[in-house]
Every structure is written in C-alpha cells, then in structure tokens.
Design a protein around this motif. Structure first.
Motif, mmCIF file in Angstrom:
data_model
loop_
_atom_site.group_PDB
_atom_site.id
_atom_site.type_symbol
_atom_site.label_atom_id
_atom_site.label_comp_id
_atom_site.label_asym_id
_atom_site.label_seq_id
_atom_site.Cartn_x
_atom_site.Cartn_y
_atom_site.Cartn_z
ATOM 1 N N ALA A 45 8.343 33.491 22.730
ATOM 2 C CA ALA A 45 7.274 32.560 22.349
ATOM 3 C C ALA A 45 7.629 31.105 22.625
ATOM 4 O O ALA A 45 6.757 30.298 22.950
ATOM 5 C CB ALA A 45 6.908 32.745 20.872
ATOM 6 N N GLY A 46 8.908 30.756 22.550
ATOM 7 C CA GLY A 46 9.319 29.373 22.811
ATOM 8 C C GLY A 46 9.140 28.948 24.259
ATOM 9 O O GLY A 46 9.181 27.755 24.570
ATOM 10 N N LYS A 47 8.931 29.902 25.146
ATOM 11 C CA LYS A 47 8.754 29.585 26.572
ATOM 12 C C LYS A 47 7.302 29.723 27.018
ATOM 13 O O LYS A 47 7.018 29.747 28.209
ATOM 14 C CB LYS A 47 9.632 30.523 27.414
ATOM 15 C CG LYS A 47 11.105 30.393 27.121
ATOM 16 C CD LYS A 47 11.882 31.426 27.922
ATOM 17 C CE LYS A 47 13.346 31.388 27.539
ATOM 18 N NZ LYS A 47 14.105 32.458 28.177
ATOM 19 N N ILE A 48 6.394 29.794 26.063
ATOM 20 C CA ILE A 48 4.993 30.067 26.376
ATOM 21 C C ILE A 48 4.345 28.941 27.183
ATOM 22 O O ILE A 48 3.324 29.142 27.844
ATOM 23 C CB ILE A 48 4.195 30.367 25.089
ATOM 24 C CG1 ILE A 48 2.933 31.139 25.418
ATOM 25 C CG2 ILE A 48 3.898 29.099 24.311
ATOM 26 C CD1 ILE A 48 2.293 31.800 24.237
ATOM 27 N N ASP A 49 4.966 27.756 27.178
ATOM 28 C CA ASP A 49 4.395 26.630 27.920
ATOM 29 C C ASP A 49 4.763 26.657 29.403
ATOM 30 O O ASP A 49 4.332 25.815 30.168
ATOM 31 C CB ASP A 49 4.864 25.309 27.306
ATOM 32 C CG ASP A 49 6.374 25.143 27.337
ATOM 33 O OD1 ASP A 49 7.086 26.163 27.307
ATOM 34 O OD2 ASP A 49 6.841 23.994 27.382
ATOM 35 N N ARG A 50 5.551 27.649 29.820
ATOM 36 C CA ARG A 50 5.952 27.766 31.233
ATOM 37 C C ARG A 50 5.237 28.933 31.889
ATOM 38 O O ARG A 50 5.152 30.018 31.328
ATOM 39 C CB ARG A 50 7.461 28.017 31.344
ATOM 40 C CG ARG A 50 8.259 26.817 30.981
ATOM 41 C CD ARG A 50 9.720 27.081 31.283
ATOM 42 N NE ARG A 50 10.465 26.690 30.093
ATOM 43 C CZ ARG A 50 11.606 27.195 29.712
ATOM 44 N NH1 ARG A 50 12.175 28.132 30.427
ATOM 45 N NH2 ARG A 50 12.201 26.772 28.635
ATOM 46 N N TYR A 51 4.774 28.706 33.101
ATOM 47 C CA TYR A 51 4.135 29.771 33.869
ATOM 48 C C TYR A 51 5.221 30.756 34.313
ATOM 49 O O TYR A 51 6.304 30.339 34.721
ATOM 50 C CB TYR A 51 3.423 29.169 35.091
ATOM 51 C CG TYR A 51 2.390 30.080 35.677
ATOM 52 C CD1 TYR A 51 1.139 30.202 35.095
ATOM 53 C CD2 TYR A 51 2.659 30.827 36.816
ATOM 54 C CE1 TYR A 51 0.182 31.041 35.629
ATOM 55 C CE2 TYR A 51 1.709 31.673 37.356
ATOM 56 C CZ TYR A 51 0.474 31.768 36.749
ATOM 57 O OH TYR A 51 -0.459 32.608 37.281
ATOM 58 N N PRO A 52 4.975 32.058 34.231
ATOM 59 C CA PRO A 52 5.995 33.029 34.667
ATOM 60 C C PRO A 52 6.333 32.862 36.155
ATOM 61 O O PRO A 52 5.509 32.390 36.934
ATOM 62 C CB PRO A 52 5.332 34.389 34.430
ATOM 63 C CG PRO A 52 4.169 34.125 33.551
ATOM 64 C CD PRO A 52 3.758 32.703 33.767
ATOM 65 N N ASP A 53 7.534 33.254 36.520
ATOM 66 C CA ASP A 53 7.960 33.197 37.922
ATOM 67 C C ASP A 53 7.037 34.081 38.747
ATOM 68 O O ASP A 53 7.040 35.304 38.600
ATOM 69 C CB ASP A 53 9.412 33.674 38.041
ATOM 70 C CG ASP A 53 9.894 33.768 39.484
ATOM 71 O OD1 ASP A 53 9.183 33.299 40.397
ATOM 72 O OD2 ASP A 53 10.997 34.304 39.685
ATOM 73 N N PRO A 54 6.223 33.510 39.642
ATOM 74 C CA PRO A 54 5.280 34.326 40.416
ATOM 75 C C PRO A 54 5.970 35.287 41.378
ATOM 76 O O PRO A 54 5.362 36.261 41.820
ATOM 77 C CB PRO A 54 4.447 33.294 41.169
ATOM 78 C CG PRO A 54 5.276 32.060 41.205
ATOM 79 C CD PRO A 54 6.141 32.087 39.975
ATOM 80 N N LEU A 55 7.243 35.046 41.695
ATOM 81 C CA LEU A 55 7.975 35.949 42.584
ATOM 82 C C LEU A 55 8.839 36.947 41.820
ATOM 83 O O LEU A 55 9.526 37.764 42.435
ATOM 84 C CB LEU A 55 8.828 35.138 43.567
ATOM 85 C CG LEU A 55 8.044 34.186 44.473
ATOM 86 C CD1 LEU A 55 8.993 33.409 45.369
ATOM 87 C CD2 LEU A 55 7.007 34.931 45.285
ATOM 88 N N CYS A 56 8.846 36.866 40.506
ATOM 89 C CA CYS A 56 9.548 37.833 39.639
ATOM 90 C C CYS A 56 11.011 38.004 40.029
ATOM 91 O O CYS A 56 11.538 39.119 40.045
ATOM 92 C CB CYS A 56 8.831 39.175 39.656
ATOM 93 S SG CYS A 56 7.085 39.088 39.236
#
Length: 133
Positions: A45-56
């Motif tokens: 939850a603390g990282k919710i302000d970051r978009y996930p890595d689109p390349l995984c």
C-alpha cells in the motif's frame, strides 16, 4: 452497451437482486481473497502512488528463476484478455479456427485484425472434446 466479458457482478446483482450465484465466466474465486493476498496488498500500500513496471522486469526475473527458463520465454500481461489481443495484434492471422463455446475475446481479437473466422462447435455428447472431423 452489451458486455460480453464475464465477471459482471454489478449487472448480475441488478438482474437477480441479492440472490447468491456462482459465476464461472471469469477467473474469480467464490471463496474470496486469500489471506496471503490481503497481506501482500497491505505491504504494498505504501507504493500505491507509483505506476507498476509496465515491462514486469522483477516478475519476469523471478519467474525465469523459479521455472528455470530464459526470461525471453516469458510474456506478462494484464490478464488473459490482454494477452489474447496482443497475440492477435502480433500475428495477424489470415484464418482462425475457434471452438464454440469459448472465451469471447478470441473472436473479438480475431475480428479486430481482420481474420477470417471458422467455428468448430464442441458438443456435450462428445464431452466437449474436438473430434477427428
């Protein structure tokens, strides 16, 4: 707009009221969210302000290690439907043979790239198995 994809819980509630149903048209568990998944969500939850890595990148690396296969063999996507559409966009097949019934996205993705679609009807009397014909 007519929704073809499964998992339309809001539409089901609208049509059926509060009646309890089991929806097998989408990959959802009737048992609810496992405790381990809930815990992982809380930790993240603390990282919710970051978009996930689109390349995984990390996921592909971990899967590669766990499965003992090269990273280039692994493709990640936003669910099965996303991967189906990407496959059709990449391959652009001229002709496609689809079983029926099947996941609706196969037909939709094939239609988007202009594939000629042939259907093979699966029958209950054949245990929904493809026959030699």
């Amino acid at each position: 707009m007519e929704l073809i994809h499964g998992g339309d819980w809001a539409g089901q509630k609208e049509r059926l009221g509060n009646r309890s149903i089991r929806d097998f048209s989408a990959n959802v568990s009737p048992l609810g969210v496992p405790d381990g998944v809930r815990e992982a969500i809380c930790r993240a939850a603390g990282k919710i302000d970051r978009y996930p890595d689109p390349l995984c990148r990390k996921l592909i690396q971990k899967l590669s290690e766990e499965l003992s296969c090269p990273e280039e063999w692994i493709v990640c996507g936003n669910g099965a439907a996303d991967l189906i559409y990407r496959l059709f966009q990449a391959e652009k097949p001229k002709k496609v043979l689809l079983t029926a019934p099947a996941f609706a996205e196969y037909e939709q993705a094939a239609g988007l790239v202009g594939s000629r679609i042939y259907f093979y009807e699966l029958k209950e009397e054949d245990q929904f198995q493809i026959q030699e014909d």
